[in-house]
Design a protein around this motif. Sequence first.
Motif, PDB file in Angstrom:
ATOM      1  N   ARG A  31       1.386  -8.553   5.956  1.00 41.00           N
ATOM      2  CA  ARG A  31       1.809  -9.087   4.826  1.00 41.00           C
ATOM      3  C   ARG A  31       0.552 -10.774   5.624  1.00 41.00           C
ATOM      4  NH1 ARG A  31       5.490  -9.547   1.941  1.00 41.00           N
ATOM      5  NH2 ARG A  31       6.882  -7.292   1.881  1.00 41.00           N
ATOM      6  N   VAL A  45      -2.276 -21.006  -3.473  1.00 36.55           N
ATOM      7  CA  VAL A  45      -0.740 -20.411  -2.675  1.00 36.55           C
ATOM      8  C   VAL A  45      -0.611 -18.221  -3.357  1.00 36.55           C
ATOM      9  CG1 VAL A  45       1.159 -20.709  -2.184  1.00 36.55           C
ATOM     10  CG2 VAL A  45       0.044 -22.797  -2.297  1.00 36.55           C
ATOM     11  N   ASN A  46      -1.286 -17.996  -2.057  1.00 35.33           N
ATOM     12  CA  ASN A  46      -0.964 -17.004  -2.307  1.00 35.33           C
ATOM     13  C   ASN A  46      -0.784 -15.970  -1.052  1.00 35.33           C
ATOM     14  OD1 ASN A  46      -1.855 -13.401  -2.908  1.00 35.33           O
ATOM     15  ND2 ASN A  46      -4.028 -14.731  -3.239  1.00 35.33           N
ATOM     16  N   SER A  47       0.251 -14.884  -1.729  1.00 34.42           N
ATOM     17  CA  SER A  47       1.088 -14.125  -0.751  1.00 34.42           C
ATOM     18  C   SER A  47       0.644 -13.078  -1.003  1.00 34.42           C
ATOM     19  CB  SER A  47       2.619 -14.556  -1.199  1.00 34.42           C
ATOM     20  OG  SER A  47       2.642 -15.088  -0.483  1.00 34.42           O
ATOM     21  N   GLY A  48       0.684 -12.187   0.337  1.00 36.73           N
ATOM     22  CA  GLY A  48       0.537 -10.900  -0.663  1.00 36.73           C
ATOM     23  C   GLY A  48       0.907  -9.591   0.586  1.00 36.73           C
ATOM     24  N   LEU A  49       1.057  -8.104   0.243  1.00 42.55           N
ATOM     25  CA  LEU A  49       1.468  -7.251   0.292  1.00 42.55           C
ATOM     26  C   LEU A  49       0.400  -6.050   0.774  1.00 42.55           C
ATOM     27  CD1 LEU A  49       3.616  -5.257   2.573  1.00 42.55           C
ATOM     28  CD2 LEU A  49       4.443  -4.496  -0.101  1.00 42.55           C
ATOM     29  N   ASP A  50      -0.047  -5.763   1.880  1.00 40.99           N
ATOM     30  CA  ASP A  50      -1.457  -4.584   1.353  1.00 40.99           C
ATOM     31  C   ASP A  50      -0.265  -3.227   2.905  1.00 40.99           C
ATOM     32  OD1 ASP A  50      -3.530  -3.296  -0.074  1.00 40.99           O
ATOM     33  OD2 ASP A  50      -4.833  -4.413   1.283  1.00 40.99           O
TER      34      ASP A  50
ATOM     35  N   ALA B  65       0.302 -13.862  -6.606  1.00 42.33           N
ATOM     36  CA  ALA B  65       1.308 -12.390  -5.333  1.00 42.33           C
ATOM     37  C   ALA B  65       0.080 -10.875  -5.569  1.00 42.33           C
ATOM     38  CB  ALA B  65       2.942 -12.605  -5.368  1.00 42.33           C
ATOM     39  N   THR B  67      -0.232  -6.870  -4.408  1.00 44.33           N
ATOM     40  CA  THR B  67       1.186  -5.367  -3.456  1.00 44.33           C
ATOM     41  C   THR B  67      -0.016  -4.723  -3.876  1.00 44.33           C
ATOM     42  OG1 THR B  67       2.750  -4.961  -3.085  1.00 44.33           O
ATOM     43  CG2 THR B  67       2.180  -5.161  -5.255  1.00 44.33           C
ATOM     44  N   ALA B  74       8.509  -3.365  -5.137  1.00 40.29           N
ATOM     45  CA  ALA B  74       7.753  -4.243  -4.387  1.00 40.29           C
ATOM     46  C   ALA B  74       6.881  -4.840  -5.777  1.00 40.29           C
ATOM     47  CB  ALA B  74       6.413  -3.079  -3.950  1.00 40.29           C
ATOM     48  N   ASP B  77       9.327  -8.877  -6.089  1.00 40.06           N
ATOM     49  CA  ASP B  77       8.704  -9.431  -4.622  1.00 40.06           C
ATOM     50  C   ASP B  77       8.260  -9.883  -5.094  1.00 40.06           C
ATOM     51  OD1 ASP B  77      10.910  -8.386  -3.413  1.00 40.06           O
ATOM     52  OD2 ASP B  77       9.993  -6.967  -2.112  1.00 40.06           O
ATOM     53  N   GLU B  81       7.843 -13.539  -5.783  1.00 40.62           N
ATOM     54  CA  GLU B  81       6.465 -14.644  -5.064  1.00 40.62           C
ATOM     55  C   GLU B  81       5.190 -15.351  -5.630  1.00 40.62           C
ATOM     56  OE1 GLU B  81       6.199 -12.044  -0.129  1.00 40.62           O
ATOM     57  OE2 GLU B  81       4.845 -11.857  -2.271  1.00 40.62           O
TER      58      GLU B  81
END
Lengths: 458, 445
Positions: A31, A45-50, B65, B67, B74, B77, B81
């Motif tokens: 994350r 502003v950047n958020s991520g899931l890899d 954001a 994913t 996901a 989410d 975000e």
Amino acid sequence: MLLTRSDVEVILGEALAGGGDLAEIFVERRRTNTISLEGERIEKVNSGLDQGAGIRLLAGESSIYVFTNDLSLAGLKTAAQTAAAALAEGKAGRRLIRLGSADDAPPPPVRKGDMRDKVAIVAAAEKEARAAGDAIRQVMVSYGDNEQEILVANTNGRVATDRRYRTTLVINVVAGDGSNVQTGYESLGGTQGLELLSVDKVRELGARAARRALLLLRARPAPAGRMAVVMAGEAGGTMIHEACGHGLEADIVGKEMSVYAGKLGQRVASELVTVIDDPTLPGKYGSYSCDDEGTPAQKTVLIENGILKTYMYDLEWARRQGKSSTGNGRRQSFHFPPIPRMSNTYLAPGDVHPEEIIARTERGLLVKRMGGGQVNPTTGDFVFEVAEGYLIERGKITVPVRGATLSGNGPQALMAVDLVGNDLGFAIGTCGKDGQGVPVSDAQPTIRIPELVVGGLL
Amino acid sequence: MNPQELVQAGIQQAERAGADQAEAFFLEHSSLTIEVRGGRLETLRQSKECGIGLRVLKGGSLGYAFTSDLSSRALADAAREAVANAGYVAPDPARTLPLPATTDPSRAQHDPVISDVPISAKIDLALAIERAAFAEDKRVTKSERAAYEEVEYRVAIGNSHGLQVSYRGNFCGGYAWVVAEADGDAETGSGLAYTTRFGELDPEAIGREAAREAVRLLGAKPISTQKLALVLPPQTASQLLGILAPALTAEAVQKKRSLFAGRLGEQVASDVVTIVDDGTLPGGINTSPVDGEGVPTQRTVLVSAGVLEAFLHNSYTAAKEGTRSTGNGMRSSFKGAPEVGPTNMFFVPGQVRPEDLLAGVDKGLYVCDLLGTHTANPISGDFSLGATGILIEKGRFTRPVRGVVIAGNVVGLLKEVQAVASDLRFYLGFGSPTLLVQPLTVSGE
């Protein structure tokens, strides 16, 4: 765990079904949060899931790597079968794999904070840098954190997990005076959370970046020619990392592309030089508790009093050379197979006071901040830019200079080191090799090299 | 869900989470790399990954954001975000999402042969590269690596304005790094070629080039500091574009980070220099119907006969200046919003053959390799690069040189370009013919 033990055993069995010496799976979930400020505004502003997994198969001197971000059992089995088919030895048959037990210590807790706290840190750094003077034209601040959960297991029965939390803050300042435009850069990073970035430290960082840009505005073009070079501890160990460290990575050595190949036990540096790689240092940017092959992290003395002691190994190169892994098998992410990499690499401090080193230098260049650089590992030739440099004249620091580069030969320079200070300064970076970037830190005390080629602005 | 459906789901989720407008960008990226060494397969890497990036606008602020977990949970989410992140970002009226436009699907660079050829034939191809290097010259003693590589991608982009576009593409290539040795000296050389047509890949040519590059530097020695004309072959001249490209984007200009800011219409290079960015270039590695936000690609003349004519734009930089995007909203991954960047950028070739250009040089340096181009300062344009090369005296190569430093400013260098040869060659996205630069100081011993 990112996968169940029995799933891992099934997948590793599939991978080895077509033959091979070792199969490995690396599963990662990461994350990330990034914030960037520019032009006095929070811009992004950047958020991520890899997430994903890489399956590696070693057979003789060949290695197969297949990755996917389909983490279902079916998806991972397909990836394992793809790897087995690529090897195409067509024998062996399915093997039964039994994993050992993982005894991983829980990682130390870090203060994660929320997005509001992080935005406030970025703003504080910017404010301090901008306040440094009217000549400041641009301030860019970027914050990043990432939490990386990994599971790695192989057919030797090794299984390990690690959780790494890294935070970085980077500040770039542009200062201008008419058409003279200069930049200043500072960064801080560690395997820590917001405890790394106290308000005081963040302000200091912003001010330092701004001061450097302002200083360069009034710096003279650097002279060109051969001269003594004093590298201050605060310059960090970029030179050690680039000009020596890479040549001690077992893959570079094994491919006979290193000037240090075949020199174990021999004198390769001045007896004042001891070089260490240590991922167990708490909180440093290149630290980890196990490497990306599951080997526990360890402190490795590479050069001791000038004598070459060992190279840095991952599993594959250790196996090829009949050695043990030194816990230096690292990868950028599940997208890449591990290769021998540095972690926190430093030249150990000596006993001379840094001020004395300058006082004993008749004429030369003092490097307080290194810029980027490049090295040819086969020859050891390097070029580095100097981000902050000063002339030393008659044992005193005189004027700042800009546009200097250092070029020379790594082994020759280390052999020539004639003074080693009693300080130690760290710098962080993302080390690039074979297209993979991994977080590292490097450090050195203040050292003197009696002669290097300084390329100046012409 | 197929990519188009995922993109639509992403837009809907973001709008449901409170976005005023949303864009979803889906990328599936597959690659294959085969590396051989000493006549045997050393590594084979194969990958397939996909992910989705959500760019949302709320109250004039942009949030992002992404994913790679494509489950609907996901995705939801990520949508939440992205909207929350927008709450921390300063509002900016220039943040807009592009409107739908007519695109030319034939610009997609997709050669089915690349994926149809079996892996075993690709291993043979990498082996042929290495063999050709050893066959070229006895002094080639080691191979660091010879490789075949391919990339395949599928892109789908959609936004709240109804923009909806998808395409796929691929390319392949090979390279070799070898070492030549003689009389105690060791030198490395490389050969490299990438193409969007499998049939155009010539493994022997890549191997031969690596061998020649290594051998020609054998016995290289430093020289004294002196003024020398520079002959930059395509391989080194194209690296200059890597330094120049960021400064030719409107993003750098607007952020006061470009040395070209405020200089439109001015002579910034000698009149033999023309620089073009062309996202429609037939066969170009970076050619595609649209850029990373769905805007059609185009050919943009940046510098024409030395005069600065234009900068590269994406939708955002264009909106800030009330102009049109040049289709340079580049994104290499689903993990970030489009930046401004070049597609296929090159120095337009001239008429003179490179050998004729060389023959006219009285005292010069043919620059084989530049060390440290990534250390050049993109804002000031100052650079100081280590170099290896071959000394030219009276139009002929005399001896190899190493350990010299070439320092200066990239714009200063452009103004000193005296001639541009006809041999345009691309190294991935950057291309150049051989350039001749007026004498400048090369520092050595």
